[in-house]
Design a protein around this motif. Structure first.
Motif, PDB file in Angstrom:
ATOM      1  N   GLY A  32      29.324  58.745  27.969  1.00 24.42           N
ATOM      2  CA  GLY A  32      29.129  59.040  29.384  1.00 24.42           C
ATOM      3  C   GLY A  32      29.268  57.795  30.232  1.00 24.42           C
ATOM      4  N   ALA A  33      29.580  56.653  29.595  1.00 28.95           N
ATOM      5  CA  ALA A  33      29.695  55.343  30.257  1.00 28.95           C
ATOM      6  C   ALA A  33      28.510  55.110  31.174  1.00 28.95           C
ATOM      7  N   GLY A  34      27.303  55.273  30.580  1.00 27.51           N
ATOM      8  CA  GLY A  34      26.095  55.007  31.346  1.00 27.51           C
ATOM      9  C   GLY A  34      25.921  55.960  32.518  1.00 27.51           C
ATOM     10  N   GLY A  35      26.416  57.175  32.397  1.00 25.51           N
ATOM     11  CA  GLY A  35      26.278  58.159  33.460  1.00 25.51           C
ATOM     12  C   GLY A  35      27.335  58.038  34.543  1.00 25.51           C
ATOM     13  N   ALA A  36      28.392  57.259  34.299  1.00 22.81           N
ATOM     14  CA  ALA A  36      29.397  56.993  35.325  1.00 22.81           C
ATOM     15  C   ALA A  36      30.493  58.048  35.407  1.00 22.81           C
ATOM     16  N   VAL A  37      30.291  59.222  34.820  1.00 24.56           N
ATOM     17  CA  VAL A  37      31.304  60.274  34.911  1.00 24.56           C
ATOM     18  C   VAL A  37      31.078  60.995  36.231  1.00 24.56           C
ATOM     19  N   THR A  38      31.953  60.713  37.203  1.00 24.32           N
ATOM     20  CA  THR A  38      31.757  61.258  38.547  1.00 24.32           C
ATOM     21  C   THR A  38      32.763  62.338  38.909  1.00 24.32           C
TER      22      THR A  38
ATOM     23  N   VAL B 204      28.965  69.124  24.801  1.00 28.69           N
ATOM     24  CA  VAL B 204      29.085  70.095  25.895  1.00 28.69           C
ATOM     25  C   VAL B 204      28.426  69.546  27.158  1.00 28.69           C
ATOM     26  N   SER B 205      27.279  68.924  27.001  1.00 30.08           N
ATOM     27  CA  SER B 205      26.576  68.359  28.147  1.00 30.08           C
ATOM     28  C   SER B 205      27.410  67.288  28.847  1.00 30.08           C
ATOM     29  N   LEU B 206      28.087  66.440  28.065  1.00 26.74           N
ATOM     30  CA  LEU B 206      28.946  65.414  28.659  1.00 26.74           C
ATOM     31  C   LEU B 206      30.051  66.019  29.517  1.00 26.74           C
ATOM     32  N   PHE B 207      30.680  67.052  28.999  1.00 22.16           N
ATOM     33  CA  PHE B 207      31.826  67.628  29.697  1.00 22.16           C
ATOM     34  C   PHE B 207      31.424  68.553  30.846  1.00 22.16           C
ATOM     35  N   THR B 208      30.267  69.191  30.736  1.00 19.33           N
ATOM     36  CA  THR B 208      29.869  70.165  31.762  1.00 19.33           C
ATOM     37  C   THR B 208      28.842  69.621  32.740  1.00 19.33           C
ATOM     38  N   GLY B 209      28.100  68.590  32.339  1.00 19.45           N
ATOM     39  CA  GLY B 209      27.031  68.081  33.180  1.00 19.45           C
ATOM     40  C   GLY B 209      25.753  68.903  33.081  1.00 19.45           C
ATOM     41  N   ILE B 210      25.736  69.933  32.260  1.00 14.70           N
ATOM     42  CA  ILE B 210      24.547  70.765  32.076  1.00 14.70           C
ATOM     43  C   ILE B 210      23.631  70.074  31.068  1.00 14.70           C
ATOM     44  N   PRO B 211      22.357  69.901  31.383  1.00 14.17           N
ATOM     45  CA  PRO B 211      21.440  69.278  30.416  1.00 14.17           C
ATOM     46  C   PRO B 211      21.421  70.058  29.101  1.00 14.17           C
ATOM     47  N   GLU B 212      21.297  69.316  27.999  1.00 14.65           N
ATOM     48  CA  GLU B 212      21.361  69.945  26.676  1.00 14.65           C
ATOM     49  C   GLU B 212      20.358  71.083  26.513  1.00 14.65           C
ATOM     50  N   ASN B 213      19.143  70.911  27.053  1.00 13.88           N
ATOM     51  CA  ASN B 213      18.113  71.947  26.866  1.00 13.88           C
ATOM     52  C   ASN B 213      18.373  73.197  27.700  1.00 13.88           C
ATOM     53  N   GLU B 214      19.407  73.180  28.557  1.00 10.64           N
ATOM     54  CA  GLU B 214      19.741  74.351  29.366  1.00 10.64           C
ATOM     55  C   GLU B 214      21.003  75.072  28.885  1.00 10.64           C
ATOM     56  N   LEU B 215      21.627  74.557  27.843  1.00 11.24           N
ATOM     57  CA  LEU B 215      22.854  75.169  27.337  1.00 11.24           C
ATOM     58  C   LEU B 215      22.547  76.445  26.564  1.00 11.24           C
ATOM     59  N   ASP B 216      23.392  77.440  26.734  1.00  6.25           N
ATOM     60  CA  ASP B 216      23.195  78.674  25.975  1.00  6.25           C
ATOM     61  C   ASP B 216      23.975  78.620  24.658  1.00  6.25           C
TER      62      ASP B 216
ATOM     63  N   ARG C  57      37.441  65.211  34.873  1.00  7.15           N
ATOM     64  CA  ARG C  57      36.237  64.942  34.069  1.00  7.15           C
ATOM     65  C   ARG C  57      36.599  64.924  32.588  1.00  7.15           C
ATOM     66  N   PHE C  58      37.418  65.879  32.161  1.00  4.45           N
ATOM     67  CA  PHE C  58      37.879  65.940  30.773  1.00  4.45           C
ATOM     68  C   PHE C  58      38.524  64.604  30.386  1.00  4.45           C
ATOM     69  N   GLN C  59      39.422  64.110  31.238  1.00  5.78           N
ATOM     70  CA  GLN C  59      40.127  62.860  30.966  1.00  5.78           C
ATOM     71  C   GLN C  59      39.168  61.669  30.952  1.00  5.78           C
ATOM     72  N   THR C  60      38.233  61.614  31.891  1.00  7.03           N
ATOM     73  CA  THR C  60      37.296  60.487  31.976  1.00  7.03           C
ATOM     74  C   THR C  60      36.383  60.424  30.754  1.00  7.03           C
ATOM     75  N   VAL C  61      35.850  61.564  30.341  1.00  8.84           N
ATOM     76  CA  VAL C  61      34.964  61.567  29.169  1.00  8.84           C
ATOM     77  C   VAL C  61      35.734  61.139  27.928  1.00  8.84           C
ATOM     78  N   TRP C  62      36.961  61.656  27.742  1.00  9.19           N
ATOM     79  CA  TRP C  62      37.747  61.250  26.568  1.00  9.19           C
ATOM     80  C   TRP C  62      38.105  59.766  26.629  1.00  9.19           C
ATOM     81  N   ALA C  63      38.395  59.259  27.828  1.00  4.06           N
ATOM     82  CA  ALA C  63      38.685  57.825  27.956  1.00  4.06           C
ATOM     83  C   ALA C  63      37.464  57.002  27.553  1.00  4.06           C
TER      84      ALA C  63
END
Length: 197
Positions: free
Chosen positions: A70-76, A135-147, A84-90
């Motif tokens: 997540g580069a320290g949360g820098a995925v904007t 999934v959380s990295l790519f969607t921004g949804i917190p892990e504890n909220e994922l279905d 976002r897909f490209q940034t996370v993979w980078a």
């Protein structure tokens, strides 16, 4: 730190130095400054400790500030976007040189899975946690909220891409797929799904 934490840190160092199969309980004790009885007391077995150490190493790769996935949360980039897909993979690819030893260890475990079934079972259980982090990295949804549906579909998709990328990168980093190629590939697949058969 207490014995539990000392054992975990010692086991992580042993894994990176010797790998899973060659690490002995005595190696861990020597590296951690603890005693043999502590392994059973805190973790139940050497293999359970090594699996926990491996999971901790993997989590550390994804969370490292500045080079973590997540580069320290820098995925904007906007959620759900190709940007976002490209940034996370980078970010993931940028972290690979520092984490090469961990990925080599991952493939050692894959290759040894049939010989150490208890470890294979424990790692199989840990995969769901890995999927939720991705999934959380790519969607921004917190892990504890994922279905469960997101974990079983998107999580498996990202995990499959990650495993394939690791194989390519370990084999030949210079010819491995980069984030731009992954993103363009996904864009083309999405565009192709709209075609009539």
């Amino acid at each position: 730190m207490g014995h539990r934490e000392d054992l975990l840190e010692g086991a992580k160092r042993c894994l990176l130095q010797k790998g899973f199969v060659r690490t002995t309980a005595r190696d861990i004790v020597k590296e951690s400054g603890t005693n043999l009885g502590s392994i059973g007391y805190h973790y139940g077995s050497k293999d359970a400790l090594l699996v926990q150490a491996y999971v901790s190493l993997i989590e550390g790769v994804g969370e490292a500030p500045g080079v973590g996935w997540g580069a320290g949360g820098a995925v904007t980039a906007p959620l759900g976007s190709l940007g976002r897909f490209q940034t996370v993979w980078a970010n993931i690819i940028r972290s690979l040189p520092e984490s090469r030893g961990i990925w080599l260890l991952s493939f050692e475990l894959v290759l040894q899975g049939d010989r150490i079934p208890e470890v294979r079972r424990m790692l199989g259980e840990a995969q769901e946690e890995g999927r939720s982090g991705l999934v959380s990295l790519f969607t921004g949804i917190p892990e504890n909220e994922l279905d469960k549906e997101a974990l079983e579909t998107e999580g498996r998709f990202y995990q499959t891409l990650l495993n394939g990328l690791m194989v390519q990168w370990l084999f030949d980093p210079d010819s491995a797929t980069d984030a731009d190629q992954l993103t363009e590939g996904l864009r083309r697949v999405i565009a192709g799904t709209g075609r009539e058969s």
